[in-house]
Design an enzyme around this catalytic site. Structure first.
Site, PDB file in Angstrom:
ATOM      1  NE  ARG A  40      -2.343   1.510   3.599  1.00 35.62           N
ATOM      2  CZ  ARG A  40      -2.948   1.374   4.774  1.00 35.62           C
ATOM      3  NH1 ARG A  40      -4.126   0.780   4.852  1.00 35.62           N
ATOM      4  NH2 ARG A  40      -2.370   1.801   5.878  1.00 35.62           N
ATOM      5  CB  SER A 108     -11.901  -2.575   3.520  1.00 36.49           C
ATOM      6  OG  SER A 108     -10.539  -2.884   3.702  1.00 36.49           O
ATOM      7  CE  LYS A 137      -7.404   2.806   4.213  1.00 36.82           C
ATOM      8  NZ  LYS A 137      -8.694   3.489   4.104  1.00 36.82           N
TER       9      LYS A 137
END
Length: 222
Positions: A40, A108, A137
């Site tokens: 990521r 998710s 996040k």
């Protein structure tokens, strides 16, 4: 497709896994017990991310772990990796169409209502996000907590991963006890001095709790 092992799912972060140490740190985490690596890097361009994904795929091949790319379908396809998408990204169905029937596609989800959609048919696993608030996040929904993980467990038979704020073995065990099949970790592995040791500690907590859960579900011999 063989059963996906999501017990310890590590997620990279450019602030914690700089490019010059990316492969080294991910390999260390895998040697400690990680079973999935997610690349990521929201800041990287597609070409840069593809280079990173190809390097990781090469380094991780001998370990037999799954590599997924966050969000970028084209990068995942070119790298021969899986993909993980969120509720505001490309849909799992679109990802499945782009990557093919054998690819790993993760999604998710933030509530059982998401699991009621037809998108789950395209998923290899789902992630309960976030379990707790996390500094890695910021654009997340309200934390689910272990009760939210348990509700998602009741709503799906897919492999379930808890993500968000799982930075200690104790929290990992709590998420597994709530019904998850694995935990996804960022700073709990990559934000410490020794990713291998941190991964080993988390993996031990996950495995111990999975064994205890399985034992509790086994009827006693009469």
């Amino acid at each position: 497709m063989s059963t996906l092992d999501v017990r310890l799912y590590v997620v990279t972060d450019p602030a914690l896994t700089p490019e010059d140490r990316l492969v080294e740190m991910c390999v260390a985490a895998v040697e400690g017990g990680a079973t999935v690596v997610q690349l990521r890097n929201k800041q990287a361009g597609d070409d840069e991310l593809l280079r990173q994904a190809l390097r990781l795929r090469t380094a991780l091949r001998e370990y037999g772990v799954t590599l997924v790319v966050n969000d970028r379908l084209d990068v995942a396809r070119q790298a021969g990796a899986g993909v993980h998408v969120g509720v505001s990204d490309a849909t799992p169905a679109r990802a499945r169409d782009a990557l093919g029937a054998q690819a790993v596609v993760g999604w998710s989800v933030e509530s059982p209502e998401h699991l009621a959609s037809d998108q789950t048919a395209a998923c290899s696993y789902v992630a309960a996000s976030p379990v707790w608030s996390t500094p890695t996040k910021a654009d997340t929904a309200h934390p689910l907590g272990p009760p939210g993980v348990a509700a998602l467990r009741q709503a799906t038979g897919l492999p379930l991963v808890g993500i968000g704020g799982i930075n200690t073995p104790e929290r990992a065990a709590e998420v597994i006890a709530a019904g998850a099949d694995g935990v996804a970790v960022v700073s709990g592995v990559f934000g410490v001095g020794d990713p291998r040791a941190a991964a080993a500690s988390l993996r031990a907590a996950v495995d111990e709790t999975l064994r205890a859960r399985a034992g509790a579900q086994t009827p006693a011999a009469g």
